[in-house]
Design a protein around this motif. Structure first.
Motif, PDB file in Angstrom:
ATOM      1  N   VAL A  70       0.862  -1.176   0.000  1.00  0.00           N
ATOM      2  CA  VAL A  70       0.000   0.000   0.000  1.00  0.00           C
ATOM      3  C   VAL A  70       0.896   1.222   0.000  1.00  0.00           C
ATOM      4  O   VAL A  70       1.838   1.307   0.778  1.00  0.00           O
ATOM      5  N   ARG A  71       0.612   2.134  -0.881  1.00  0.00           N
ATOM      6  CA  ARG A  71       1.381   3.370  -0.930  1.00  0.00           C
ATOM      7  C   ARG A  71       0.481   4.524  -0.506  1.00  0.00           C
ATOM      8  O   ARG A  71      -0.750   4.412  -0.554  1.00  0.00           O
ATOM      9  N   PRO A  72       1.078   5.620  -0.112  1.00  0.00           N
ATOM     10  CA  PRO A  72       0.261   6.783   0.250  1.00  0.00           C
ATOM     11  C   PRO A  72      -0.506   7.313  -0.952  1.00  0.00           C
ATOM     12  O   PRO A  72      -0.091   7.160  -2.101  1.00  0.00           O
ATOM     13  N   CYS A  73      -1.615   7.954  -0.676  1.00  0.00           N
ATOM     14  CA  CYS A  73      -2.403   8.590  -1.728  1.00  0.00           C
ATOM     15  C   CYS A  73      -1.664   9.834  -2.211  1.00  0.00           C
ATOM     16  O   CYS A  73      -1.083  10.576  -1.416  1.00  0.00           O
ATOM     17  N   SER A  74      -1.717  10.065  -3.499  1.00  0.00           N
ATOM     18  CA  SER A  74      -1.161  11.299  -4.054  1.00  0.00           C
ATOM     19  C   SER A  74      -2.121  12.450  -3.740  1.00  0.00           C
ATOM     20  O   SER A  74      -3.260  12.233  -3.302  1.00  0.00           O
ATOM     21  N   THR A  94      -9.664  13.769  -5.038  1.00  0.00           N
ATOM     22  CA  THR A  94     -10.773  12.952  -5.542  1.00  0.00           C
ATOM     23  C   THR A  94     -11.512  12.276  -4.394  1.00  0.00           C
ATOM     24  O   THR A  94     -12.744  12.248  -4.370  1.00  0.00           O
ATOM     25  N   ALA A  95     -10.778  11.758  -3.412  1.00  0.00           N
ATOM     26  CA  ALA A  95     -11.389  11.047  -2.291  1.00  0.00           C
ATOM     27  C   ALA A  95     -12.310  11.945  -1.467  1.00  0.00           C
ATOM     28  O   ALA A  95     -13.321  11.479  -0.942  1.00  0.00           O
ATOM     29  N   SER A  99      -5.662  25.632   0.004  1.00  0.00           N
ATOM     30  CA  SER A  99      -6.497  25.102   1.077  1.00  0.00           C
ATOM     31  C   SER A  99      -6.552  23.575   1.007  1.00  0.00           C
ATOM     32  O   SER A  99      -6.401  22.887   2.036  1.00  0.00           O
ATOM     33  N   LEU A 100      -6.739  23.042  -0.195  1.00  0.00           N
ATOM     34  CA  LEU A 100      -6.764  21.586  -0.361  1.00  0.00           C
ATOM     35  C   LEU A 100      -5.416  20.962  -0.002  1.00  0.00           C
ATOM     36  O   LEU A 100      -5.348  19.922   0.648  1.00  0.00           O
ATOM     37  N   PHE A 101      -4.331  21.622  -0.421  1.00  0.00           N
ATOM     38  CA  PHE A 101      -3.007  21.084  -0.107  1.00  0.00           C
ATOM     39  C   PHE A 101      -2.749  21.109   1.395  1.00  0.00           C
ATOM     40  O   PHE A 101      -2.176  20.171   1.951  1.00  0.00           O
ATOM     41  N   ASN A 102      -3.180  22.153   2.074  1.00  0.00           N
ATOM     42  CA  ASN A 102      -3.025  22.204   3.533  1.00  0.00           C
ATOM     43  C   ASN A 102      -3.790  21.069   4.204  1.00  0.00           C
ATOM     44  O   ASN A 102      -3.304  20.457   5.160  1.00  0.00           O
ATOM     45  N   GLN A 103      -4.998  20.771   3.709  1.00  0.00           N
ATOM     46  CA  GLN A 103      -5.755  19.639   4.239  1.00  0.00           C
ATOM     47  C   GLN A 103      -4.997  18.336   4.010  1.00  0.00           C
ATOM     48  O   GLN A 103      -4.891  17.502   4.902  1.00  0.00           O
ATOM     49  N   TYR A 104      -4.475  18.173   2.791  1.00  0.00           N
ATOM     50  CA  TYR A 104      -3.703  16.966   2.447  1.00  0.00           C
ATOM     51  C   TYR A 104      -2.477  16.843   3.347  1.00  0.00           C
ATOM     52  O   TYR A 104      -2.170  15.760   3.853  1.00  0.00           O
ATOM     53  N   PHE A 105      -1.806  17.952   3.568  1.00  0.00           N
ATOM     54  CA  PHE A 105      -0.611  17.946   4.414  1.00  0.00           C
ATOM     55  C   PHE A 105      -0.959  17.542   5.849  1.00  0.00           C
ATOM     56  O   PHE A 105      -0.245  16.766   6.474  1.00  0.00           O
ATOM     57  N   VAL A 142      -3.707  15.808   6.900  1.00  0.00           N
ATOM     58  CA  VAL A 142      -4.263  14.452   6.950  1.00  0.00           C
ATOM     59  C   VAL A 142      -3.189  13.423   6.642  1.00  0.00           C
ATOM     60  O   VAL A 142      -3.110  12.364   7.251  1.00  0.00           O
ATOM     61  N   GLY A 143      -2.338  13.729   5.685  1.00  0.00           N
ATOM     62  CA  GLY A 143      -1.349  12.758   5.220  1.00  0.00           C
ATOM     63  C   GLY A 143      -1.955  11.924   4.112  1.00  0.00           C
ATOM     64  O   GLY A 143      -3.118  12.092   3.747  1.00  0.00           O
ATOM     65  N   GLY A 144      -1.172  11.031   3.592  1.00  0.00           N
ATOM     66  CA  GLY A 144      -1.642  10.265   2.456  1.00  0.00           C
ATOM     67  C   GLY A 144      -2.016   8.828   2.758  1.00  0.00           C
ATOM     68  O   GLY A 144      -2.364   8.078   1.849  1.00  0.00           O
ATOM     69  N   MET A 145      -1.941   8.413   4.019  1.00  0.00           N
ATOM     70  CA  MET A 145      -2.266   7.025   4.322  1.00  0.00           C
ATOM     71  C   MET A 145      -3.741   6.775   4.015  1.00  0.00           C
ATOM     72  O   MET A 145      -4.613   7.534   4.443  1.00  0.00           O
TER      73      MET A 145
END
Length: 107
Positions: free
Chosen positions: A9-13, A19-20, A45-51, A53-56
């Motif tokens: 399993v790799r992290p989500c991009s 998309t998720a 804003s989306l990138f900050n959320q991603y950062f 949450v992380g990609g797991m």
């Protein structure tokens, strides 16, 4: 005696994360060379959320379902425990094992 199958399993991009969480419409403008200020602010804003949450995948799914970063502590704690339990599989010496564990606990 059971059989164990391993699934890598790799992290989500970032694009998979967007998309998720149901913001795939935002991806259309991402590949455009000219992004407006409004789109740039939305992407940040989306990138900050991603950062945060992380990609797991489990963390991304939990966030997509609840949109509550504070409720994710148990997921992160379980992931860290799993990493701590698996350190010996990836290190060659006990000193290296101790160092990696220290980094995980204090990083």
């Amino acid at each position: 005696m059971g059989r164990v199958d391993f699934l890598p399993v790799r992290p989500c991009s970032f694009k998979e994360f967007v998309t998720a969480i149901g913001k795939e419409s935002q991806l259309v403008m991402m590949d455009s060379p000219e992004v407006t200020v409004a789109f740039h602010e939305e992407y940040m804003s989306l990138f900050n959320q991603y950062f945060l949450v992380g990609g797991m995948p489990e963390a991304v799914q939990h966030y997509a379902d609840r949109r509550d970063i504070l409720s994710m502590n148990h997921i992160y704690a379980r992931l860290l425990r799993a990493y701590m339990d698996d350190v010996e599989k990836y290190t060659k010496t006990s000193k290296m094992t101790d160092t990696v564990r220290f980094i995980i606990q204090n990083g």
